[in-house]
Scaffold this motif. Structure first.
Motif, mmCIF file in Angstrom:
data_model
loop_
_atom_site.group_PDB
_atom_site.id
_atom_site.type_symbol
_atom_site.label_atom_id
_atom_site.label_comp_id
_atom_site.label_asym_id
_atom_site.label_seq_id
_atom_site.Cartn_x
_atom_site.Cartn_y
_atom_site.Cartn_z
ATOM 1 N N PRO A 1 2.556 6.623 1.367
ATOM 2 C CA PRO A 1 1.387 5.761 1.523
ATOM 3 C C PRO A 1 0.330 6.071 0.472
ATOM 4 O O PRO A 1 0.163 7.221 0.052
ATOM 5 N N ASP B 1 -3.002 5.637 0.722
ATOM 6 C CA ASP B 1 -4.336 5.583 1.309
ATOM 7 C C ASP B 1 -5.358 6.396 0.513
ATOM 8 O O ASP B 1 -6.546 6.067 0.506
ATOM 9 N N ARG B 2 -4.941 7.464 -0.171
ATOM 10 C CA ARG B 2 -5.871 8.257 -0.991
ATOM 11 C C ARG B 2 -5.851 7.833 -2.467
ATOM 12 O O ARG B 2 -6.501 8.459 -3.289
ATOM 13 N N ASP C 1 0.809 -1.213 0.000
ATOM 14 C CA ASP C 1 0.000 0.000 0.000
ATOM 15 C C ASP C 1 0.842 1.263 0.000
ATOM 16 O O ASP C 1 0.430 2.302 0.492
#
Length: 316
Positions: free
Chosen positions: A277, A279-280, A242
């Motif tokens: 990261p 995450d978005r 991720d």
């Protein structure tokens, strides 16, 4: 997943893909343009004078200016058809044959019986060229304009001449919209040097190839095995779970962009290995990386697709 740009055999070669000389509206003769790029440490150059009748539809023979450590690729900036604003298209074509047939473009005024931009781009690709949509912001290009040129390999996302001459260097907005619509394109930074102002040595491509030879460089360009830069180096880009891992020369910001508004930045000091990261960006089918150094200079990866091994679906 590790980008094929960094796993392909060979080394990186520095080159400029958009340059002009006295064969069109530049101020230096071809031999001096080549000499200066060689002297500044470039490995290759494409001289791309304006392919219009005013200058005899030039595809300049730069073969005599090649040396053991410096090569050239024949090319031109093609002009045919009107954009939505009524002005003539600019299409960059690197790797044209010397006998590429002229369009009906006697000057920079569109003619009703000209080829469209899409048609001349398709013809250039069929002739073996690496084709890019030139300086979208400077041209006033609309998204509908850009959608029409389906044969292009790339969008010119940074144009140094447009930065110094009119503060309109950008092509990222058009490129990102096309990517979000599913177009699988690469991105180039160039000079568009005319040597009439400080429009040179400001943006270039680093092409991964086993040889500094026109055929090998063109094949790598078409595969997307390069990155673009104003100075910083990209040394590796890979996706691990991720997050994206970026290895580079020392930078202060690393930003990963993707579909729509998706983006994530990591900031610091003298970063050479950065984990960003996702995450978005977990649902974004494509990603690209920008790095920014302490002087504000940038480097950009090509977009890469998560459904393709090596990230790049193009083939030479």
């Amino acid at each position: 997943m590790r980008l094929s740009t960094f796993t392909a055999p060979g080394r990186f070669w520095r080159g400029n893909l958009h340059t002009h000389s006295t064969r069109s509206d530049g101020v230096l003769p071809p031999e001096e343009v080549c000499r200066r790029y060689h002297a500044e440490g470039y490995d290759f150059l494409a001289l791309t004078d304006h392919f219009v009748g005013r200058w005899g539809y030039p595809i300049v023979d730069t073969v005599p200016y090649r040396t053991a450590g410096f090569t050239t690729i024949l090319g031109a900036e093609l002009h045919s058809g009107a954009m939505a604003n009524g002005e003539l298209w600019h299409i960059l074509a690197v790797g044209l044959p010397a006998d590429f047939a002229p369009s009906n473009s006697p000057d920079f005024v569109p003619r009703p019986d000209q080829e469209t931009a899409a048609e001349i781009a398709e013809r250039a690709v069929a002739a073996g060229a690496f084709v890019a949509i030139a300086h979208p912001q400077w041209s006033g290009l609309t998204l509908a304009d850009a959608r029409a040129v389906t044969a292009a390999h790339a969008v010119e996302v940074y144009n140094h001449g447009c930065a110094t001459g009119c503060d309109r260097p950008d092509g990222f907005a058009i490129a990102d919209l096309l990517l979000t619509e599913g177009r699988r394109l690469s991105m180039i930074a160039t000079d568009d040097a005319h040597f009439s102002e400080p429009d040179h040595f400001g943006g270039w491509v680093m092409v991964k190839s086993e040889e500094n030879e026109p055929g090998a460089l063109l094949a790598a360009l078409k595969r997307g095995e390069f990155y673009s830069t104003q100075g910083p180096e990209l040394r590796d880009v890979r996706v691990e779970g991720d997050r994206v891992i970026v290895e580079s020369s020392a930078v202060g910001s690393v930003i990963v962009q993707g579909w729509g508004t998706g983006a994530k930045g990591v900031h610091g000091h003298s970063m050479t290995r950065t984990e960003v990261p996702l995450d978005r960006l977990l649902n974004s089918p494509w990603l690209r990386v920008s790095v920014i150094d302490a002087a504000g200079k940038r480097a950009w990866s090509n977009p890469f697709w998560r459904d393709v091994a090596g990230g790049n679906p193009r083939h030479a």
